[in-house]
Write a protein that holds these residues in place. Structure first.
Motif, PDB file in Angstrom:
ATOM      1  N   GLY A 242      -7.008  -0.647  15.779  1.00 37.43           N
ATOM      2  CA  GLY A 242      -6.450  -1.781  15.071  1.00 37.43           C
ATOM      3  C   GLY A 242      -4.973  -1.576  14.804  1.00 37.43           C
ATOM      4  N   GLN A 243      -4.462  -2.354  13.875  1.00 40.17           N
ATOM      5  CA  GLN A 243      -3.038  -2.351  13.561  1.00 40.17           C
ATOM      6  C   GLN A 243      -2.786  -1.647  12.232  1.00 40.17           C
ATOM      7  OE1 GLN A 243      -1.384  -6.253  12.785  1.00 40.17           O
ATOM      8  NE2 GLN A 243       0.653  -5.592  13.400  1.00 40.17           N
ATOM      9  N   LEU A 244      -1.690  -0.901  12.170  1.00 41.54           N
ATOM     10  CA  LEU A 244      -1.198  -0.287  10.941  1.00 41.54           C
ATOM     11  C   LEU A 244       0.269  -0.659  10.806  1.00 41.54           C
ATOM     12  CD1 LEU A 244      -1.177   1.735   8.517  1.00 41.54           C
ATOM     13  CD2 LEU A 244      -0.665   3.530  10.201  1.00 41.54           C
ATOM     14  N   ILE A 245       0.621  -1.213   9.650  1.00 40.82           N
ATOM     15  CA  ILE A 245       2.018  -1.545   9.356  1.00 40.82           C
ATOM     16  C   ILE A 245       2.436  -0.696   8.172  1.00 40.82           C
ATOM     17  CG2 ILE A 245       3.652  -3.344   8.665  1.00 40.82           C
ATOM     18  CD1 ILE A 245       1.617  -5.365   9.887  1.00 40.82           C
ATOM     19  N   VAL A 246       3.500   0.097   8.346  1.00 42.49           N
ATOM     20  CA  VAL A 246       3.966   0.965   7.264  1.00 42.49           C
ATOM     21  C   VAL A 246       5.417   0.656   6.932  1.00 42.49           C
ATOM     22  CG1 VAL A 246       2.359   2.826   7.815  1.00 42.49           C
ATOM     23  CG2 VAL A 246       4.628   2.871   8.779  1.00 42.49           C
ATOM     24  N   THR A 247       5.724   0.782   5.643  1.00 40.82           N
ATOM     25  CA  THR A 247       7.102   0.671   5.176  1.00 40.82           C
ATOM     26  C   THR A 247       7.449   1.960   4.457  1.00 40.82           C
ATOM     27  OG1 THR A 247       6.920  -1.729   4.934  1.00 40.82           O
ATOM     28  CG2 THR A 247       8.727  -0.638   3.762  1.00 40.82           C
ATOM     29  N   PHE A 248       8.457   2.652   4.989  1.00 39.62           N
ATOM     30  CA  PHE A 248       8.909   3.920   4.434  1.00 39.62           C
ATOM     31  C   PHE A 248       9.971   3.686   3.371  1.00 39.62           C
ATOM     32  CE2 PHE A 248       7.406   4.983   8.664  1.00 39.62           C
ATOM     33  CZ  PHE A 248       6.666   6.130   8.438  1.00 39.62           C
ATOM     34  N   THR A 249      10.079   4.633   2.431  1.00 40.92           N
ATOM     35  CA  THR A 249      11.205   4.621   1.505  1.00 40.92           C
ATOM     36  C   THR A 249      12.450   4.990   2.314  1.00 40.92           C
ATOM     37  OG1 THR A 249      10.768   6.932   0.929  1.00 40.92           O
ATOM     38  CG2 THR A 249       9.825   5.237  -0.526  1.00 40.92           C
ATOM     39  N   SER A 250      13.625   4.741   1.757  1.00 40.02           N
ATOM     40  CA  SER A 250      14.865   4.952   2.508  1.00 40.02           C
ATOM     41  C   SER A 250      15.081   6.402   2.924  1.00 40.02           C
ATOM     42  CB  SER A 250      16.066   4.452   1.710  1.00 40.02           C
ATOM     43  OG  SER A 250      16.161   5.167   0.493  1.00 40.02           O
ATOM     44  N   ASP A 251      14.483   7.358   2.212  1.00 41.59           N
ATOM     45  CA  ASP A 251      14.616   8.770   2.594  1.00 41.59           C
ATOM     46  C   ASP A 251      13.400   9.273   3.373  1.00 41.59           C
ATOM     47  OD1 ASP A 251      12.720   8.882   0.584  1.00 41.59           O
ATOM     48  OD2 ASP A 251      13.787  10.373  -0.618  1.00 41.59           O
ATOM     49  N   PHE A 252      12.501   8.372   3.735  1.00 43.43           N
ATOM     50  CA  PHE A 252      11.286   8.676   4.496  1.00 43.43           C
ATOM     51  C   PHE A 252      10.388   9.684   3.794  1.00 43.43           C
ATOM     52  CE2 PHE A 252      14.141   6.973   7.715  1.00 43.43           C
ATOM     53  CZ  PHE A 252      13.323   6.022   8.301  1.00 43.43           C
ATOM     54  N   SER A 253      10.456   9.746   2.472  1.00 45.18           N
ATOM     55  CA  SER A 253       9.607  10.682   1.730  1.00 45.18           C
ATOM     56  C   SER A 253       8.222  10.104   1.436  1.00 45.18           C
ATOM     57  CB  SER A 253      10.278  11.106   0.429  1.00 45.18           C
ATOM     58  OG  SER A 253      10.453   9.989  -0.418  1.00 45.18           O
ATOM     59  N   GLU A 254       8.080   8.779   1.521  1.00 41.01           N
ATOM     60  CA  GLU A 254       6.807   8.112   1.246  1.00 41.01           C
ATOM     61  C   GLU A 254       6.674   6.881   2.128  1.00 41.01           C
ATOM     62  OE1 GLU A 254       5.923   7.246  -2.933  1.00 41.01           O
ATOM     63  OE2 GLU A 254       7.695   8.435  -3.450  1.00 41.01           O
ATOM     64  N   PHE A 255       5.436   6.421   2.240  1.00 41.78           N
ATOM     65  CA  PHE A 255       5.221   5.128   2.888  1.00 41.78           C
ATOM     66  C   PHE A 255       4.072   4.391   2.213  1.00 41.78           C
ATOM     67  CE2 PHE A 255       2.259   7.763   5.366  1.00 41.78           C
ATOM     68  CZ  PHE A 255       1.143   6.951   5.491  1.00 41.78           C
ATOM     69  N   ASP A 256       4.176   3.087   2.227  1.00 42.68           N
ATOM     70  CA  ASP A 256       3.082   2.197   1.840  1.00 42.68           C
ATOM     71  C   ASP A 256       2.696   1.461   3.101  1.00 42.68           C
ATOM     72  OD1 ASP A 256       2.471   2.500  -0.922  1.00 42.68           O
ATOM     73  OD2 ASP A 256       4.382   1.533  -1.403  1.00 42.68           O
ATOM     74  N   GLY A 257       1.407   1.411   3.363  1.00 37.94           N
ATOM     75  CA  GLY A 257       0.971   0.757   4.577  1.00 37.94           C
ATOM     76  C   GLY A 257      -0.257  -0.090   4.360  1.00 37.94           C
ATOM     77  N   LYS A 258      -0.568  -0.831   5.395  1.00 35.86           N
ATOM     78  CA  LYS A 258      -1.778  -1.643   5.403  1.00 35.86           C
ATOM     79  C   LYS A 258      -2.302  -1.644   6.833  1.00 35.86           C
ATOM     80  CE  LYS A 258       0.958  -5.878   5.800  1.00 35.86           C
ATOM     81  NZ  LYS A 258       1.254  -7.169   5.219  1.00 35.86           N
ATOM     82  N   TRP A 259      -3.630  -1.593   6.940  1.00 34.59           N
ATOM     83  CA  TRP A 259      -4.239  -1.544   8.258  1.00 34.59           C
ATOM     84  C   TRP A 259      -5.353  -2.573   8.361  1.00 34.59           C
ATOM     85  CZ3 TRP A 259      -9.369  -0.432   9.284  1.00 34.59           C
ATOM     86  CH2 TRP A 259     -10.129   0.093   8.235  1.00 34.59           C
TER      87      TRP A 259
END
Length: 138
Positions: free
Chosen positions: A101-118
């Motif tokens: 399936g699909q996963l869409i992630v948004t990283f913080t500007s320093d790439f230390s975290e992400f929030d995603g939805k699948w």
């Protein structure tokens, strides 16, 4: 002899610049292991997601999560970003023993975290998140 020393010095300097560039790049890219959770079968399960930047800046990955006490391994392949030029929001195709399936992630500007939805092809999206950690995926 002097020419040989100069060449050796030039190689050492070039190598140090390459190492510095790689270290800087890692801070600005989604690479490394992220510890977090994803929703599976209606339950938030612990998950580890590992991203790696490959040739051309494409991102691939692997993940593992616990499903009723059993480890489930999967793979991620980038299918694109949102086109805003920041590279913070990216789309992936996930694949594991349950399907794909699909996963869409948004990283913080320093790439230390992400929030995603699948999702698994339907319209309902479920959460998937992570924060950089130093654990490895088994």
């Amino acid at each position: 002899m002097t020419e040989s020393r100069s060449w050796t010095a030039a190689l050492l300097i070039a190598a140090s610049f390459a190492t510095t560039a790689k270290a800087d790049e890692t801070g600005r890219a989604p690479s490394g292991t992220y510890c977090g959770q994803l929703s599976s079968a209606g339950v938030l399960s612990d998950a580890q997601t590992r991203f790696e930047v490959v040739a051309g800046g494409t991102v691939i990955g692997k993940y593992v999560f616990s499903d009723q006490g059993q480890s489930v391994d999967g793979e991620l392949a980038e299918t694109g970003d949102d086109g805003d030029g920041s590279d913070l929001t990216r789309s992936f195709m996930w694949r594991d023993k349950y399907g794909y399936g699909q996963l869409i992630v948004t990283f913080t500007s320093d790439f230390s975290e992400f929030d995603g939805k699948w999702n698994a092809g339907g319209s309902e999206f479920l959460p998937w998140n992570g924060r950089r950690c130093h654990q490895s995926i088994s």
